[in-house]
Scaffold this active site. Structure first.
Site, mmCIF file in Angstrom:
data_model
loop_
_atom_site.group_PDB
_atom_site.id
_atom_site.type_symbol
_atom_site.label_atom_id
_atom_site.label_comp_id
_atom_site.label_asym_id
_atom_site.label_seq_id
_atom_site.Cartn_x
_atom_site.Cartn_y
_atom_site.Cartn_z
ATOM 1 C CG HIS B 95 -1.807 -1.160 1.363
ATOM 2 N ND1 HIS B 95 -2.913 -1.347 0.590
ATOM 3 C CD2 HIS B 95 -1.749 -2.258 2.185
ATOM 4 C CE1 HIS B 95 -3.525 -2.485 0.925
ATOM 5 N NE2 HIS B 95 -2.834 -3.064 1.894
ATOM 6 C CG ASP B 98 -2.159 10.558 -5.054
ATOM 7 O OD1 ASP B 98 -1.949 11.717 -4.637
ATOM 8 O OD2 ASP B 98 -2.674 10.328 -6.166
ATOM 9 C CG HIS B 100 -6.059 14.121 -4.493
ATOM 10 N ND1 HIS B 100 -7.348 14.047 -4.957
ATOM 11 C CD2 HIS B 100 -5.449 13.001 -4.951
ATOM 12 C CE1 HIS B 100 -7.512 12.931 -5.645
ATOM 13 N NE2 HIS B 100 -6.386 12.268 -5.650
ATOM 14 C CG HIS B 135 -6.501 7.906 -3.737
ATOM 15 N ND1 HIS B 135 -5.804 7.133 -4.633
ATOM 16 C CD2 HIS B 135 -6.675 9.109 -4.333
ATOM 17 C CE1 HIS B 135 -5.578 7.841 -5.745
ATOM 18 N NE2 HIS B 135 -6.077 9.052 -5.585
ATOM 19 C CB CYS B 136 -4.151 3.033 -1.313
ATOM 20 S SG CYS B 136 -2.814 1.827 -1.493
ATOM 21 C CG HIS B 146 -5.253 -0.972 -3.246
ATOM 22 N ND1 HIS B 146 -4.389 -1.147 -2.188
ATOM 23 C CD2 HIS B 146 -5.035 -2.033 -4.077
ATOM 24 C CE1 HIS B 146 -3.671 -2.256 -2.379
ATOM 25 N NE2 HIS B 146 -4.030 -2.800 -3.524
ATOM 26 C CG MET B 151 -6.411 2.179 1.140
ATOM 27 S SD MET B 151 -5.429 0.678 0.989
ATOM 28 C CE MET B 151 -4.260 0.988 2.345
ATOM 29 C CG HIS B 256 -30.172 17.945 -0.529
ATOM 30 N ND1 HIS B 256 -30.607 19.048 -1.217
ATOM 31 C CD2 HIS B 256 -31.172 17.612 0.314
ATOM 32 C CE1 HIS B 256 -31.826 19.367 -0.817
ATOM 33 N NE2 HIS B 256 -32.190 18.514 0.120
ATOM 34 C CD GLU B 280 -31.911 23.173 -5.359
ATOM 35 O OE1 GLU B 280 -32.936 22.591 -4.984
ATOM 36 O OE2 GLU B 280 -31.859 23.796 -6.451
ATOM 37 C CB THR B 281 -28.148 19.754 -4.417
ATOM 38 O OG1 THR B 281 -29.443 19.393 -3.893
ATOM 39 C CG2 THR B 281 -27.380 18.491 -4.718
ATOM 40 C CG HIS B 307 -31.176 15.360 -3.835
ATOM 41 N ND1 HIS B 307 -32.077 14.948 -4.781
ATOM 42 C CD2 HIS B 307 -31.921 15.930 -2.854
ATOM 43 C CE1 HIS B 307 -33.299 15.301 -4.419
ATOM 44 N NE2 HIS B 307 -33.232 15.888 -3.246
HETATM 45 CU CU LIG Z 1 -34.678 16.665 -2.071
HETATM 46 CU CU LIG Z 2 -6.121 10.638 -6.822
HETATM 47 CU CU LIG Z 3 -3.716 0.044 -0.710
HETATM 48 MG MG LIG Z 4 -30.897 25.611 -6.921
#
Ligand SMILES: [Cu+2]
Ligand SMILES: [Cu+2]
Ligand SMILES: [Cu+2]
Ligand SMILES: [Mg+2]
Ligand SMILES: [Cu+2]
Ligand SMILES: [Cu+2]
Ligand SMILES: [Cu+2]
Ligand SMILES: [Mg+2]
Ligand SMILES: [Mg+2]
Ligand SMILES: [Mg+2]
Ligand SMILES: [Mg+2]
Ligand SMILES: [Mg+2]
Ligand SMILES: [Mg+2]
Ligand SMILES: [Mg+2]
Ligand SMILES: [Mg+2]
Lengths: 349, 349, 349
Positions: B95, B98, B100, B135-136, B146, B151, B256, B280-281, B307
């Site tokens: 493992h 990474d 970001h 993440h791995c 993974h 992961m 949401h 809203e979302t 949502h």
């Molecule tokens: Cu809704």
């Molecule tokens: Cu990535």
């Molecule tokens: Cu891994």
């Molecule tokens: Mg809207």
């Protein structure tokens, strides 16, 4: 339209400049700021060709100038684009162009349909700054068929005075790459092997049937799995600012630069708005081109992909980028190499 | 890199602070503003364990510290992250991580690959403010395998002077939760029952085959359907400002809050840009973490979900939130309880 | 909530205005700026009806006021919405409303559940400016079932002083349309024909089974394939500013106007933030309504669609728009009509 037509500016007096289009991921030679309005003359040819998307997976690509995606076109706000579109006699289908950057006549699609053996000339004014998709759109089911067969590209309309960063300061890039992402929907035979057809039209019904399921069999950059890896990897140097133009004419995409970032990201590709910053992964709505810029800080392999990792690794949406320069230990350093440890001294769990 | 390496700042003189990581949805104790650069020391252990995603649906989870998602890490811009990554001898796979948020060496993945029984120490500088996935990423098909096995986690880089609202005013939250969304692709046997495998590697080919279809069998928060409902519901009080950090390492998500809003939403999770309001979302691009904040105005059950309601209700992407406080009749009131009515007096239709 | 409830403002003294709701894509008569807080009284009736989504494809639509989507409601920030919700005796199911614009009680869903033959009255205050989805949310699997059966609409909360453009200048639209996009998941029989059921409940298990696969059989505007094409095309004139409100209660969407643009696009539909400009294609997160505005510059057919072209053309997500006025040759002109050319004089390839 029953009213009288609006007269055009006398564009014949403007400078006329031929732009030599090049195959992606390269971009045509261009200035980042404008010296005043001009007519940018481009020629594109519709080419139908059997290509290999992945080992054993062939498709009749419908293309502009023979590449998937078609070439990037670069103009400035206020310029006129003068396109000559040629469909060679050897073609089997009619083609046209819908420029998302253009205004009216379905983006020009309504005025550019050319049968095999025909050419047409269209002129339109670039009034919106940003990066935009163009694609073939011959009507009805031919629209998705031509687009999922590879027939799209991108056009960049730079602001007259060039790009600005998030603080409004002029931003000059050292290099630009155009990444065209393509989803393919290749039919399989009873044994699960991809089918090859004798012509574009022969595979159309099968391909549209796969497409209706909305799940591509391949998602690739530059027309094929691995087209931008290994020897074809993108290149840059530490300290360079690189502009990435990314288009996806049919599906959303999630550009991400492993080991780097989107320092600046223009949402929807609009250069009319301040870019966002610090993006780990940015977004391309289905049917759009966007732009992101990054200044490289570390040398070595970087990977540019769409961060659905299944699409990137299993379906093909990944490119390599090799960066030359000096490693910066302040930004990252391996304090202790991988070595065995005494598990008893480790964490409780 | 043939050029001389850039020397690191002498970070040995900076304060070194151990951060005790906790299981999501909780977040580690932290200050919202920085007192100056420091080295944040964290230890993570890669753990492989058979978990139950839903009744009758088991998977070999590949995890950081035993939870899906892995723990949230919190630092400030300008800090150094010093990670000790341990892979216990009992593991079956190699493992790495990474980040970001990190710069270079594939986000650190290129410098952290540990075989079972090994540990490694990596230090990197947090130069981008925002929330970011880690993440791995052990290379090739192991990357999606993974990640879709659980992961991934998230890391928050707070600006030195803390968060700002859409007007640029300092914004302090009263509470934070980390929601890690996970897509699983569990293979079924001939009878339609989910298969259980003897080890991670045993199920890998089948799982990747399901994954290539891009449709998950489960989409869950905190590792299992119902992991954040009922007794495990999130808690808040009326008047509290709650920061929600939401990560999805592989697919888009649509956070949401039923009965509430995203008062502030940082696009892509970047704290370098002014947040949007009134959402809203909101949106998590595939492979990203984002942040949104809400001040609760009403007590009672709230539901936090993605949502796409099919994913939320049928595949699992929903959490409950119980809010304590006084109801505000001005904001909402039931003027008339449900009661039978004379249909003849109703609308025409 | 054990604490004392907050008293409501005496809203009885505010002006009470009945809003007559109309079927989409039309919008109710309304002012673009507010004269002060008022109570907007609306009545909606839950109607269950067998509709034809496409030739040969019928579904028991669950609707507000008989249309898919339900009607657009328009209020101003600071107004109170007073909803009377009626469920006729002839209904087979209980229904309610979750307003994404509302605060508390699951957006009102917790206070509005009406059995067949019942009505309820809910009042809530519009404290967030923007466009927002509302939908039925009766709990558990009934939530996705009602939503994918058509039971959603949108509500616009205009800022008190109206819309502002990207420079902060007041923006007045000449016309508004509400496009409600609906995904359907219609089960097929052994012969591949869509099944018709005797009641909503009879088809529910089958439909949810299709829905779990996350791939719709139809994606339509205004309830049916072709509902907004041909004679039902949207209309506008050159020089008019048109506001498009687009909702999708369950999936992402990618609105695009062929031949035009999103001059202004309010992300997430929030009117609290400056709109983006120059969008070729914009974005609706799953479970949201957004707004975009365009000033038409050219006459003739425009196509408004979701730019996954498979969804637009093969699954139904497209509308036509006919625009009257004078053609502007400066913006676009066909310099040479399609004509045969001498291939030997063409490009080398
Ligand atoms: Cu809704
Ligand atoms: Cu990535
Ligand atoms: Cu891994
Ligand atoms: Mg809207
Ligand atoms: Cu074509
Ligand atoms: Cu298009
Ligand atoms: Cu309902
Ligand atoms: Mg190669
Ligand atoms: Mg664009
Ligand atoms: Mg940088
Ligand atoms: Mg529980
Ligand atoms: Mg982020
Ligand atoms: Mg609030
Ligand atoms: Mg019709
Ligand atoms: Mg315009």
């Amino acid at each position: 339209a029953t009213q009288a037509a609006v007269a055009a500016t006398d564009v014949s007096k403007l400078p006329h400049v031929k732009q030599t289009l090049v195959a992606p991921p390269n971009v045509p030679a261009h200035e980042q700021t404008s010296k005043g309005p001009k007519v940018v003359q481009i020629t594109m040819e519709t080419q139908e060709k059997l290509i290999e998307v992945a080992p054993g997976a062939k498709v009749w690509a419908l293309t502009f100038n023979g590449s998937v995606p078609g070439p990037l076109i670069v103009v400035h706000e206020g310029d006129y684009v003068e396109l000559t579109l040629k469909n060679p006699k050897s073609s089997t289908l009619a083609h046209n162009v819908d420029f998302h950057a253009a205004t009216g006549a379905l983006g020009g699609a309504g005025l550019t349909l050319v049968q095999p053996g025909e050419e047409v000339v269209l002129r339109w004014k670039a009034i919106k700054a940003g990066v935009f998709v163009y694609h073939c759109a011959p009507g009805g089911t031919m629209i998705p068929f031509h687009v999922i067969s590879g027939m799209s590209g991108a056009l960049m309309v730079l602001p007259k005075d060039g790009l600005k960063d998030n603080k409004g300061k002029p931003y000059k890039y050292d290099r630009a790459y155009y990444i065209g992402e393509q989803d393919f929907y290749l039919p399989k035979d009873d044994k699960g092997n991809f089918k090859t057809y004798g012509s574009p039209a022969e595979g159309m019904a099968d391909m549209l049937e796969v497409a209706k399921g909305l799940i591509p069999t391949h998602v690739v950059f530059n027309g094929a799995v691995g087209a931008l890896t290994g020897d074809n990897a993108l290149k840059a140097k530490v300290g360079e600012k690189v502009l990435f133009i990314h288009s996806q004419a049919n599906r959303p995409s999630y550009p991400h630069l492993i080991g780097g970032h989107g320092d600046l990201y223009w949402v929807g590709g609009s250069f009319g708005d301040a870019p966002l910053t610090n993006q780990e992964t940015w977004f391309v709505p289905a049917g759009a081109a966007v732009a992101a810029a990054y200044e490289f800080h570390q040398p070595g392999l970087h990977v540019y992909l769409s961060h659905n990792l299944i699409e990137a690794v299993l379906l093909g949406a990944a490119a390599h980028m090799t960066v030359d320069g000096a490693w910066n230990d302040d930004i990252m350093t391996q304090l202790k190499k991988p070595a065995s440890f005494d598990a008893k001294a480790g964490m409780d769990h």
